[in-house]
Design an enzyme around this catalytic site. Structure first.
Site, mmCIF file in Angstrom:
data_model
loop_
_atom_site.group_PDB
_atom_site.id
_atom_site.type_symbol
_atom_site.label_atom_id
_atom_site.label_comp_id
_atom_site.label_asym_id
_atom_site.label_seq_id
_atom_site.Cartn_x
_atom_site.Cartn_y
_atom_site.Cartn_z
ATOM 1 N N LYS A 31 12.166 -7.267 -10.058
ATOM 2 C CA LYS A 31 10.756 -7.303 -10.442
ATOM 3 C C LYS A 31 10.384 -8.739 -10.779
ATOM 4 O O LYS A 31 11.217 -9.497 -11.267
ATOM 5 C CB LYS A 31 10.548 -6.393 -11.664
ATOM 6 C CG LYS A 31 9.096 -6.099 -11.976
ATOM 7 C CD LYS A 31 8.981 -4.946 -12.950
ATOM 8 C CE LYS A 31 7.527 -4.627 -13.212
ATOM 9 N NZ LYS A 31 7.353 -3.369 -13.937
ATOM 10 N N GLU A 74 17.065 -2.830 -8.199
ATOM 11 C CA GLU A 74 15.625 -3.116 -8.039
ATOM 12 C C GLU A 74 15.153 -4.310 -8.865
ATOM 13 O O GLU A 74 15.264 -4.325 -10.079
ATOM 14 C CB GLU A 74 14.822 -1.866 -8.444
ATOM 15 C CG GLU A 74 13.321 -2.046 -8.312
ATOM 16 C CD GLU A 74 12.545 -0.795 -8.728
ATOM 17 O OE1 GLU A 74 13.159 0.149 -9.262
ATOM 18 O OE2 GLU A 74 11.316 -0.790 -8.528
ATOM 19 N N HIS A 109 6.235 -5.303 -7.054
ATOM 20 C CA HIS A 109 7.071 -6.195 -7.857
ATOM 21 C C HIS A 109 7.165 -7.619 -7.343
ATOM 22 O O HIS A 109 8.109 -8.335 -7.637
ATOM 23 C CB HIS A 109 8.496 -5.629 -7.957
ATOM 24 C CG HIS A 109 8.586 -4.432 -8.839
ATOM 25 N ND1 HIS A 109 9.785 -3.890 -9.232
ATOM 26 C CD2 HIS A 109 7.633 -3.675 -9.421
ATOM 27 C CE1 HIS A 109 9.567 -2.841 -9.996
ATOM 28 N NE2 HIS A 109 8.270 -2.689 -10.123
ATOM 29 N N TRP A 142 16.985 0.115 -12.216
ATOM 30 C CA TRP A 142 15.932 -0.833 -12.600
ATOM 31 C C TRP A 142 16.003 -0.986 -14.116
ATOM 32 O O TRP A 142 16.104 0.015 -14.839
ATOM 33 C CB TRP A 142 14.526 -0.356 -12.210
ATOM 34 C CG TRP A 142 13.504 -1.316 -12.765
ATOM 35 C CD1 TRP A 142 13.204 -2.557 -12.287
ATOM 36 C CD2 TRP A 142 12.721 -1.150 -13.961
ATOM 37 N NE1 TRP A 142 12.277 -3.174 -13.097
ATOM 38 C CE2 TRP A 142 11.964 -2.334 -14.128
ATOM 39 C CE3 TRP A 142 12.585 -0.127 -14.904
ATOM 40 C CZ2 TRP A 142 11.079 -2.511 -15.205
ATOM 41 C CZ3 TRP A 142 11.710 -0.301 -15.979
ATOM 42 C CH2 TRP A 142 10.954 -1.486 -16.111
ATOM 43 N N ASP A 201 6.736 5.247 -5.835
ATOM 44 C CA ASP A 201 6.838 4.887 -7.248
ATOM 45 C C ASP A 201 5.474 4.490 -7.785
ATOM 46 O O ASP A 201 5.067 3.337 -7.662
ATOM 47 C CB ASP A 201 7.846 3.744 -7.444
ATOM 48 C CG ASP A 201 8.051 3.429 -8.919
ATOM 49 O OD1 ASP A 201 7.619 4.237 -9.759
ATOM 50 O OD2 ASP A 201 8.632 2.378 -9.236
ATOM 51 N N HIS A 248 10.324 1.303 -2.825
ATOM 52 C CA HIS A 248 9.487 1.956 -3.823
ATOM 53 C C HIS A 248 8.064 1.641 -3.409
ATOM 54 O O HIS A 248 7.598 0.511 -3.592
ATOM 55 C CB HIS A 248 9.766 1.408 -5.221
ATOM 56 C CG HIS A 248 10.833 2.156 -5.944
ATOM 57 N ND1 HIS A 248 11.097 1.980 -7.280
ATOM 58 C CD2 HIS A 248 11.678 3.124 -5.512
ATOM 59 C CE1 HIS A 248 12.082 2.794 -7.635
ATOM 60 N NE2 HIS A 248 12.457 3.497 -6.580
ATOM 61 N N ASP A 253 10.285 -2.851 -4.264
ATOM 62 C CA ASP A 253 9.102 -2.166 -4.797
ATOM 63 C C ASP A 253 7.931 -3.088 -4.493
ATOM 64 O O ASP A 253 7.912 -4.237 -4.956
ATOM 65 C CB ASP A 253 9.296 -1.946 -6.307
ATOM 66 C CG ASP A 253 8.132 -1.225 -6.967
ATOM 67 O OD1 ASP A 253 6.975 -1.594 -6.687
ATOM 68 O OD2 ASP A 253 8.370 -0.312 -7.776
ATOM 69 N N ASP A 298 1.489 -0.001 -10.390
ATOM 70 C CA ASP A 298 1.797 1.408 -10.163
ATOM 71 C C ASP A 298 0.613 2.318 -9.846
ATOM 72 O O ASP A 298 0.581 3.465 -10.267
ATOM 73 C CB ASP A 298 2.592 1.951 -11.363
ATOM 74 C CG ASP A 298 3.887 1.192 -11.526
ATOM 75 O OD1 ASP A 298 4.668 1.189 -10.571
ATOM 76 O OD2 ASP A 298 4.097 0.584 -12.586
ATOM 77 N N ASP A 353 -1.045 -5.240 -12.125
ATOM 78 C CA ASP A 353 -0.363 -3.972 -12.379
ATOM 79 C C ASP A 353 0.247 -3.448 -11.087
ATOM 80 O O ASP A 353 -0.251 -3.726 -9.998
ATOM 81 C CB ASP A 353 -1.362 -2.950 -12.947
ATOM 82 C CG ASP A 353 -0.637 -1.760 -13.552
ATOM 83 O OD1 ASP A 353 0.569 -1.891 -13.824
ATOM 84 O OD2 ASP A 353 -1.267 -0.707 -13.734
HETATM 85 C C1 RNT Z 1 9.400 -0.286 -12.866
HETATM 86 C C2 RNT Z 1 10.141 0.086 -11.648
HETATM 87 C C3 RNT Z 1 10.893 1.379 -11.707
HETATM 88 C C4 RNT Z 1 10.128 2.469 -12.419
HETATM 89 C C5 RNT Z 1 10.736 3.839 -12.291
HETATM 90 C C6 RNT Z 1 10.174 4.796 -13.277
HETATM 91 O O1 RNT Z 1 8.609 -1.374 -12.712
HETATM 92 O O2 RNT Z 1 9.296 0.080 -10.553
HETATM 93 O O3 RNT Z 1 11.285 1.750 -10.444
HETATM 94 O O4 RNT Z 1 8.813 2.546 -11.974
HETATM 95 O O5 RNT Z 1 12.089 3.763 -12.353
HETATM 96 ZN ZN ZN Z 2 10.003 0.816 -8.682
#
Ligand code: RNT
Ligand code: ZN
Length: 421
Positions: free
Chosen positions: A231, A229, A265, A188, A329, A289, A262, A299, A297
């Site tokens: 985003k 990955e 994302h 990523w 993640d 993820h 993810d 995470d 946001d």
């Molecule tokens: C970031 C990605 C990535 C990170 C990690 C730490 O937006 O999701 O995967 O969160 O690699």
């Molecule tokens: Zn991620």
């Protein structure tokens, strides 16, 4: 929670599910096979051990909060991980980022890292009989400060990141080799721009060139599985992300890598659950993820919500567990990090259990016969079934604290260990 009570509740639940044609014993056996790759970075807010007191620097991701007790050394992190793993039923994997090596107090730049810096972790995993996954760290570094890494127009920087990522794949492959289970390496990068760029094309051409250079080195798939990955946007990179979903999905399909989905994302109305069967028509495997997006946001700690449930259901319904690698993640520094870790991992397991307790054949039959009311009614009914009793029983037979009991274990660890750091 009292053992006899858990067993009694399970017996009743088993009967209720059996009435729907669902075998709870089979669901439990299947659930036991699901391994979650635990993202080491939840223990220290993505700081890493390159230098003392390292913190996540830039790169489109942020950690907020200052709850005390974060892991400041590898020893502390390992201790935390042991506590986490003891509170999650079943066997898991460990997912490491390149900044978590054992650098012996010396500064080792990213283009110099080697297997020896991770041998301690490999030994640690060997002892626990678990597999490991790995990630290049293309952020929190002076050469990433202008917002570009593998797509950088600065050839010196681009080469630096290519070298770093190549080394990470070599390390990852060695993890897979030594541990006897393929290691997933995920790429990523934070590359993108805050404002509308005029030359997207060159950036994407450069990213493709870098990936081609990186993947020119081949490893047996029994050691290494590559994933990329995407985003949609990041903090400070609102207008354009070089590694978008279109970019990576096309690349993965053409070059035979995996794609990382993810679920933080994408646009909030897009569902990763829907993407699984779509992507698997053209790529062999997926890395997930799992996270919880909140507004802009991505995470927050995973919870047992619709999003995660649909992801689990789609994997179980399509019978593609063997083609989906499950990783977590998220990073939240505003609450007990160990607690957050366990809540998120357990939420994923509960979602899979819920999916495994679905009378799939009955639902498909309704669907094929155009009985849409019946399908809807049954899906609503399933939400009221006693899957919690099955979950408690699963924890019981796996010798981990049942139901609310794990809260107390974490409170004790907080008082005895975390608060003293
Ligand atoms: C970031 C990605 C990535 C990170 C990690 C730490 O937006 O999701 O995967 O969160 O690699
Ligand atoms: Zn991620």
């Amino acid at each position: 929670m009292k053992k006899a009570l858990v067993e009694k509740a399970y017996r009743l639940a088993k009967e209720q599910y059996a009435a729907l044609g669902v075998d709870t014993e089979k669901a439990l056996t299947e659930l036991n096979k699901i391994k979650i790759s635990l993202h080491c970075w939840q223990t220290d807010d993505v700081g890493g051990f390159e230098k003392p007191g390292a913190e996540l620097g830039g790169g489109g991701i942020q950690v907020t909060g200052n709850f005390p007790g974060k892991a400041k050394t590898i020893e502390q992190m390992r201790k935390d991980l042991d506590v986490v793993m003891a509170l999650i039923p079943g066997e898991q994997r460990l997912n490491l980022h390149a900044i978590y090596g054992e650098f012996g107090g010396k500064f080792v730049d990213r283009n110099k890292i080697e297997v020896k810096h991770f041998q301690g972790w490999i030994n640690w995993a060997k002892k626990r009989k678990i597999g490991m996954d790995f990630n290049c760290t293309c952020f929190s570094h002076p050469y990433a400060e202008d917002g570009f890494t593998l797509s950088s127009k600065n050839e010196k920087y681009r080469k630096f990141w290519v070298e770093h990522t190549k080394r990470c794949r070599a390390i990852s492959a060695e993890m897979g080799k030594q541990l006897g289970t393929p290691s997933v390496h995920n790429i990523w990068i934070p590359d993108g721009s805050k404002d509308t760029p005029v030359d997207r094309n060159t950036l994407r051409t450069l990213l493709k060139k870098s990936l081609d250079e990186i993947f020119a080195v081949k490893y047996p798939r029994k050691y290494l599985k590559d994933s990329i990955e995407s985003k949609l946007f990041g903090m400070g990179l609102e207008s354009m992300t070089v590694g978008s979903h279109d970019f990576y999905l096309g690349y993965a399909a053409k070059h035979g890598t995996m794609i990382t989905l993810d679920n933080g994302h994408f646009h909030p109305t897009e569902q990763v659950g829907d993407k699984i069967s779509a992507c698997l028509q053209s790529v062999d495997e997926i890395l997930l993820h799992l996270t919880r997006g909140v507004r802009w946001d991505s995470d927050h700690v995973v919870t047992f919500n619709d999003e995660i449930t649909l992801i689990a259901q789609e994997i179980i319904r399509a019978k593609v567990l063997n083609r989906v690698n499950i990783g977590l993640d998220y990073f939240d520094a505003s609450l007990n990090r160990i607690g957050a870790y366990v809540v998120g991992a357990r939420a994923v397991q509960i979602a899979f259990l819920f999916a495994l307790l679905e009378p799939f054949k009955t639902l498909v039959k309704f669907e094929e016969e155009g009985k849409n009311f019946e399908r809807l009614a049954m899906m609503e009914l399933l939400k009221t079934k006693p899957y919690g009793a099955v979950w408690d029983y699963f924890c019981l037979i796996n010798n981990v604290p049942v139901a609310e009991d794990y809260i107390e274990t974490i409170q004790e660890y907080e008082g005895n260990v975390l608060m003293k750091r």
